[in-house]
Design a protein around this motif. Structure first.
Motif, PDB file in Angstrom:
ATOM      1  N   UNK A 242      45.425  47.913  41.050  1.00  0.00           N
ATOM      2  CA  UNK A 242      45.159  47.174  39.825  1.00  0.00           C
ATOM      3  C   UNK A 242      43.703  46.766  39.728  1.00  0.00           C
ATOM      4  N   UNK A 243      43.315  46.227  38.594  1.00  0.00           N
ATOM      5  CA  UNK A 243      41.963  45.729  38.430  1.00  0.00           C
ATOM      6  C   UNK A 243      41.718  44.511  39.301  1.00  0.00           C
ATOM      7  N   UNK A 244      40.466  44.120  39.427  1.00  0.00           N
ATOM      8  CA  UNK A 244      40.118  42.990  40.283  1.00  0.00           C
ATOM      9  C   UNK A 244      40.838  41.721  39.853  1.00  0.00           C
ATOM     10  N   UNK A 245      40.948  41.514  38.540  1.00  0.00           N
ATOM     11  CA  UNK A 245      41.605  40.314  38.044  1.00  0.00           C
ATOM     12  C   UNK A 245      43.073  40.285  38.457  1.00  0.00           C
ATOM     13  N   UNK A 246      43.767  41.439  38.285  1.00  0.00           N
ATOM     14  CA  UNK A 246      45.185  41.500  38.633  1.00  0.00           C
ATOM     15  C   UNK A 246      45.388  41.360  40.143  1.00  0.00           C
ATOM     16  N   UNK A 247      44.528  42.013  40.929  1.00  0.00           N
ATOM     17  CA  UNK A 247      44.653  41.906  42.381  1.00  0.00           C
ATOM     18  C   UNK A 247      44.391  40.480  42.857  1.00  0.00           C
ATOM     19  N   UNK A 248      43.392  39.826  42.253  1.00  0.00           N
ATOM     20  CA  UNK A 248      43.091  38.453  42.638  1.00  0.00           C
ATOM     21  C   UNK A 248      44.277  37.539  42.358  1.00  0.00           C
ATOM     22  N   UNK A 249      44.915  37.764  41.220  1.00  0.00           N
ATOM     23  CA  UNK A 249      46.075  36.942  40.875  1.00  0.00           C
ATOM     24  C   UNK A 249      47.234  37.210  41.840  1.00  0.00           C
ATOM     25  N   UNK A 250      47.474  38.500  42.150  1.00  0.00           N
ATOM     26  CA  UNK A 250      48.594  38.841  43.023  1.00  0.00           C
ATOM     27  C   UNK A 250      48.386  38.343  44.448  1.00  0.00           C
ATOM     28  N   UNK A 251      47.117  38.345  44.913  1.00  0.00           N
ATOM     29  CA  UNK A 251      46.823  37.945  46.283  1.00  0.00           C
ATOM     30  C   UNK A 251      46.480  36.465  46.404  1.00  0.00           C
TER      31      UNK A 251
ATOM     32  N   UNK B 119      36.365  37.643  46.217  1.00  0.00           N
ATOM     33  CA  UNK B 119      37.025  37.949  47.487  1.00  0.00           C
ATOM     34  C   UNK B 119      37.649  39.336  47.439  1.00  0.00           C
ATOM     35  N   UNK B 120      38.317  39.658  46.323  1.00  0.00           N
ATOM     36  CA  UNK B 120      38.890  40.993  46.152  1.00  0.00           C
ATOM     37  C   UNK B 120      37.800  42.051  46.207  1.00  0.00           C
ATOM     38  N   UNK B 121      36.687  41.776  45.544  1.00  0.00           N
ATOM     39  CA  UNK B 121      35.584  42.739  45.507  1.00  0.00           C
ATOM     40  C   UNK B 121      35.065  42.992  46.927  1.00  0.00           C
ATOM     41  N   UNK B 122      34.966  41.925  47.720  1.00  0.00           N
ATOM     42  CA  UNK B 122      34.494  42.072  49.097  1.00  0.00           C
ATOM     43  C   UNK B 122      35.494  42.862  49.938  1.00  0.00           C
ATOM     44  N   UNK B 123      36.779  42.598  49.753  1.00  0.00           N
ATOM     45  CA  UNK B 123      37.811  43.312  50.518  1.00  0.00           C
ATOM     46  C   UNK B 123      37.804  44.802  50.173  1.00  0.00           C
ATOM     47  N   UNK B 124      37.694  45.121  48.884  1.00  0.00           N
ATOM     48  CA  UNK B 124      37.695  46.519  48.463  1.00  0.00           C
ATOM     49  C   UNK B 124      36.449  47.242  48.954  1.00  0.00           C
ATOM     50  N   UNK B 125      35.319  46.556  48.973  1.00  0.00           N
ATOM     51  CA  UNK B 125      34.084  47.174  49.480  1.00  0.00           C
ATOM     52  C   UNK B 125      34.228  47.529  50.949  1.00  0.00           C
ATOM     53  N   UNK B 126      34.848  46.628  51.708  1.00  0.00           N
ATOM     54  CA  UNK B 126      35.073  46.894  53.126  1.00  0.00           C
ATOM     55  C   UNK B 126      36.010  48.084  53.309  1.00  0.00           C
TER      56      UNK B 126
ATOM     57  N   UNK C  76      34.610  32.803  52.370  1.00  0.00           N
ATOM     58  CA  UNK C  76      34.948  34.017  51.630  1.00  0.00           C
ATOM     59  C   UNK C  76      35.222  35.172  52.573  1.00  0.00           C
ATOM     60  N   UNK C  77      34.452  35.285  53.667  1.00  0.00           N
ATOM     61  CA  UNK C  77      34.648  36.383  54.587  1.00  0.00           C
ATOM     62  C   UNK C  77      36.041  36.402  55.177  1.00  0.00           C
ATOM     63  N   UNK C  78      36.539  35.249  55.572  1.00  0.00           N
ATOM     64  CA  UNK C  78      37.872  35.179  56.139  1.00  0.00           C
ATOM     65  C   UNK C  78      38.928  35.474  55.086  1.00  0.00           C
ATOM     66  N   UNK C  79      38.723  34.973  53.882  1.00  0.00           N
ATOM     67  CA  UNK C  79      39.669  35.240  52.803  1.00  0.00           C
ATOM     68  C   UNK C  79      39.698  36.729  52.470  1.00  0.00           C
ATOM     69  N   UNK C  80      38.519  37.378  52.508  1.00  0.00           N
ATOM     70  CA  UNK C  80      38.453  38.811  52.225  1.00  0.00           C
ATOM     71  C   UNK C  80      39.172  39.604  53.310  1.00  0.00           C
ATOM     72  N   UNK C  81      39.011  39.188  54.561  1.00  0.00           N
ATOM     73  CA  UNK C  81      39.709  39.860  55.654  1.00  0.00           C
ATOM     74  C   UNK C  81      41.215  39.750  55.488  1.00  0.00           C
ATOM     75  N   UNK C  82      41.686  38.568  55.058  1.00  0.00           N
ATOM     76  CA  UNK C  82      43.116  38.384  54.849  1.00  0.00           C
ATOM     77  C   UNK C  82      43.609  39.249  53.690  1.00  0.00           C
ATOM     78  N   UNK C  83      42.824  39.302  52.599  1.00  0.00           N
ATOM     79  CA  UNK C  83      43.211  40.134  51.454  1.00  0.00           C
ATOM     80  C   UNK C  83      43.243  41.610  51.850  1.00  0.00           C
TER      81      UNK C  83
ATOM     82  N   UNK D  21      43.637  34.965  45.458  1.00  0.00           N
ATOM     83  CA  UNK D  21      42.256  34.772  45.882  1.00  0.00           C
ATOM     84  C   UNK D  21      41.341  34.973  44.678  1.00  0.00           C
ATOM     85  N   UNK D  22      40.064  34.777  44.893  1.00  0.00           N
ATOM     86  CA  UNK D  22      39.100  34.949  43.811  1.00  0.00           C
ATOM     87  C   UNK D  22      38.750  36.422  43.628  1.00  0.00           C
ATOM     88  N   UNK D  23      38.172  36.747  42.472  1.00  0.00           N
ATOM     89  CA  UNK D  23      37.763  38.128  42.219  1.00  0.00           C
ATOM     90  C   UNK D  23      36.654  38.554  43.174  1.00  0.00           C
TER      91      UNK D  23
END
Length: 250
Positions: free
Chosen positions: A34-43, A49-56, A7-14, A45-47
């Protein structure tokens, strides 16, 4: 059997892909993601992973999250570096950092100087000052609220001049007065209802309060001002040198 990417690597990529959109201007400052669901779909990845990327990105000050039904995640505006080692007006400061400067004049007035202003500007008891209150804009959004007071006798006709630019440049062009030295005091204060409305922040949001007295080359003070900078949009830089003591002979 293949193992899923950590997940960490996927979050870094996102995060990298979102940062690229910000860098290229596809996502501009202030834009709502967009919301986490929309961003996950566009990227792809999982929600989580998006949540981790946005937190960073939030920790790095690249995005800001506003809770509530009308909130969301927004691309953060760049911070303004307020260099206290130089005396420079806000418009010039912003231009040097590639930020579009703007001004809204809130009010101007001729008022009797209060005790503090008289002391700072070396004025007599019955002296009047020119008061100029303005909101400074950075890329179209409020960055600071400034209240400047200047001796009325030294700057006749100032309030009839255009006050949307740099006050220092205006004083230099029309009165031959340039800033030479300044003393500034900084503290953190909380925004009251009026300041919050003018600066587009929440009530009790932290602000950087800077009180300044500026002197001209003749040593006489000509400006006493109080600025409130949004703490979420401002960094402070000070250049200092070590005060080396002369070596004594053994």
């Amino acid at each position: 059997m293949t193992h899923p990417e950590p997940v960490g690597r996927a979050a870094e990529d996102a995060e990298r892909r979102l940062l690229e959109q910000i860098r290229t201007g596809a996502l501009e400052p202030g834009a709502k993601l967009g919301g986490e669901r929309d961003l996950a779909r566009a990227l792809g990845v999982s929600r989580s992973t998006v949540r981790q990327a946005l937190s960073s990105m939030e920790r790095a000050g690249l995005v800001r999250r506003i809770p509530g039904r009308t909130g969301g995640t927004f691309v953060a505006h760049p911070k303004v570096d307020r260099d206290l080692s130089r005396i420079v007006g806000v418009p010039a400061l912003l231009r040097q950092q590639g930020i579009m400067a703007g001004t809204r004049v809130v009010s101007t007035a001729l008022v009797r100087a209060d005790e503090t202003t008289r002391a700072q500007l070396h004025l007599d008891e019955d002296a009047y000052v020119l008061e100029v209150v303005r909101i400074r804009l950075a890329d179209g959004t409020p960055i600071s609220l400034e209240r400047a007071r200047l001796p009325a006798g030294r700057f006749p006709g100032l309030l009839e001049l255009p006050l949307g630019g740099s006050l220092y440049e205006l004083l230099d062009a029309h009165y031959g007065v340039q800033p030479d030295t300044a003393v500034e005091h900084i503290e953190v204060v909380l925004a009251g209802p009026d300041e919050a409305a003018l600066l587009a922040v929440a009530v009790s949001a932290p602000l950087l309060s800077i009180t300044r007295t500026t002197c001209a080359a003749d040593g006489e003070p000509f400006e006493h001002s109080h600025d409130l900078f949004r703490a979420d949009r401002t960094t402070i830089t000070v250049h200092t040198r070590h005060d080396r003591k002369p070596r004594t002979s053994p």
